[in-house]
Design a protein around this motif. Structure first.
Motif, PDB file in Angstrom:
ATOM      1  N   TRP A 120      47.274   1.411  37.535  1.00 38.48           N
ATOM      2  CA  TRP A 120      47.795   0.875  38.787  1.00 38.48           C
ATOM      3  C   TRP A 120      47.310   1.720  39.962  1.00 38.48           C
ATOM      4  O   TRP A 120      46.834   1.212  40.950  1.00 38.48           O
ATOM      5  CB  TRP A 120      49.315   0.819  38.760  1.00 38.48           C
ATOM      6  CG  TRP A 120      49.909   0.323  40.036  1.00 38.48           C
ATOM      7  CD1 TRP A 120      50.488   1.061  41.026  1.00 38.48           C
ATOM      8  CD2 TRP A 120      49.961  -1.038  40.478  1.00 38.48           C
ATOM      9  NE1 TRP A 120      50.886   0.255  42.069  1.00 38.48           N
ATOM     10  CE2 TRP A 120      50.578  -1.047  41.746  1.00 38.48           C
ATOM     11  CE3 TRP A 120      49.532  -2.250  39.922  1.00 38.48           C
ATOM     12  CZ2 TRP A 120      50.791  -2.219  42.470  1.00 38.48           C
ATOM     13  CZ3 TRP A 120      49.746  -3.422  40.646  1.00 38.48           C
ATOM     14  CH2 TRP A 120      50.365  -3.401  41.897  1.00 38.48           C
ATOM     15  N   ARG A 121      47.438   3.053  39.835  1.00 40.21           N
ATOM     16  CA  ARG A 121      47.028   3.975  40.898  1.00 40.21           C
ATOM     17  C   ARG A 121      45.814   4.787  40.463  1.00 40.21           C
ATOM     18  O   ARG A 121      45.645   5.061  39.285  1.00 40.21           O
ATOM     19  CB  ARG A 121      48.146   4.966  41.220  1.00 40.21           C
ATOM     20  CG  ARG A 121      49.348   4.382  41.879  1.00 40.21           C
ATOM     21  CD  ARG A 121      50.356   5.486  42.221  1.00 40.21           C
ATOM     22  NE  ARG A 121      51.458   4.954  42.976  1.00 40.21           N
ATOM     23  CZ  ARG A 121      52.520   4.377  42.428  1.00 40.21           C
ATOM     24  NH1 ARG A 121      52.617   4.281  41.116  1.00 40.21           N
ATOM     25  NH2 ARG A 121      53.485   3.897  43.191  1.00 40.21           N
ATOM     26  N   ASP A 122      45.038   5.226  41.443  1.00 43.33           N
ATOM     27  CA  ASP A 122      43.890   6.072  41.139  1.00 43.33           C
ATOM     28  C   ASP A 122      44.338   7.411  40.564  1.00 43.33           C
ATOM     29  O   ASP A 122      43.692   7.962  39.675  1.00 43.33           O
ATOM     30  CB  ASP A 122      43.048   6.282  42.400  1.00 43.33           C
ATOM     31  CG  ASP A 122      41.662   6.824  42.098  1.00 43.33           C
ATOM     32  OD1 ASP A 122      41.104   6.473  41.034  1.00 43.33           O
ATOM     33  OD2 ASP A 122      41.132   7.592  42.912  1.00 43.33           O
ATOM     34  N   ASP A 123      45.473   7.944  41.032  1.00 44.44           N
ATOM     35  CA  ASP A 123      45.952   9.256  40.569  1.00 44.44           C
ATOM     36  C   ASP A 123      47.090   9.140  39.552  1.00 44.44           C
ATOM     37  O   ASP A 123      47.885  10.063  39.388  1.00 44.44           O
ATOM     38  CB  ASP A 123      46.408  10.104  41.768  1.00 44.44           C
ATOM     39  CG  ASP A 123      47.596   9.484  42.503  1.00 44.44           C
ATOM     40  OD1 ASP A 123      47.954   8.315  42.214  1.00 44.44           O
ATOM     41  OD2 ASP A 123      48.173  10.183  43.367  1.00 44.44           O
ATOM     42  N   GLU A 124      47.143   8.015  38.865  1.00 42.60           N
ATOM     43  CA  GLU A 124      48.245   7.729  37.934  1.00 42.60           C
ATOM     44  C   GLU A 124      48.434   8.806  36.869  1.00 42.60           C
ATOM     45  O   GLU A 124      49.553   9.267  36.623  1.00 42.60           O
ATOM     46  CB  GLU A 124      47.989   6.370  37.274  1.00 42.60           C
ATOM     47  CG  GLU A 124      49.124   5.838  36.446  1.00 42.60           C
ATOM     48  CD  GLU A 124      48.895   4.375  36.126  1.00 42.60           C
ATOM     49  OE1 GLU A 124      49.029   4.024  34.946  1.00 42.60           O
ATOM     50  OE2 GLU A 124      48.571   3.582  37.036  1.00 42.60           O
TER      51      GLU A 124
END
Length: 199
Positions: A120-124
């Motif tokens: 979902w997020r780049d830094d997940e």
């Protein structure tokens, strides 16, 4: 797979090299059943059987090479599978780092798109304390945020758009999550085991 009477593996030269000498998966399978390699050449239409064909396309990546001697071209590919009787097709792209104009061009006129929904997020992974690499470092465009796949795909006039290859950290797996509701509002789906698509 090891109980099969025989396997035909469709793979680019790069992927075949990884499966043979890099990971050794094909060497192991050959101990159980005959394995035949069908070379995949990006850009070439290939018959799978009566009324069904595919064309692979190269997907650029800067993801680090895991096995020595792996060629960069054809290391990551997508597939456009076409029903030749209806001329309708689906695009299968389980791994993509960036949705470049060339990649988006491959989606033109397809009836269904199955696309990388790893994170979902780049830094997940970093947020969860599981890894120091970003989604993009691992070769996957994140769904959310600037340059994310949701932003790029939600406006495309494709009848069915489904996320596949979803990491177990991705909140879209939870049907009642805010992230899942956001996908619903943008006409995106989450693939599930046993899903069947008719194109």
């Amino acid at each position: 797979m090891r109980e099969a009477r025989g396997l035909e593996v469709h793979a680019t030269e790069s992927v075949h090299g990884t499966l043979t000498s890099g990971s050794g998966i094909l060497r192991t399978l050959k101990q159980y059943c005959p394995v035949k390699w069908k070379p995949v050449i990006p850009g070439v239409e290939t018959q799978l059987g009566p009324g069904l064909s595919y064309r692979a396309f190269n997907v650029p990546t800067s993801k680090s090479v895991r096995f020595e001697g792996t060629a960069s071209y054809g290391r990551v590919v997508g597939y456009r599978v076409t029903d030749t009787s209806t001329d309708r097709s689906l695009v299968y792209l389980p791994g993509v780092q960036r949705l470049t104009p060339d990649i988006l061009e491959e989606f033109q006129d397809c009836s269904a798109l199955l696309i990388d929904g790893s994170f979902w997020r780049d830094d997940e992974m970093a947020r969860l304390g599981l890894a120091g690499k970003t989604s993009r470092d691992m070769g996957h465009v994140p769904i959310s945020g600037p340059g994310g796949s949701l932003e790029a795909l939600s406006a495309l006039g494709i009848r069915r758009k489904l996320y596949v290859h979803i990491n177990n950290t991705n909140p879209i797996l939870l049907e009642d999550s805010q992230e899942r509701l956001q996908l619903d509002r943008h006409g995106m789906e989450v693939a599930v085991d046993g899903l069947e698509l008719e194109i």
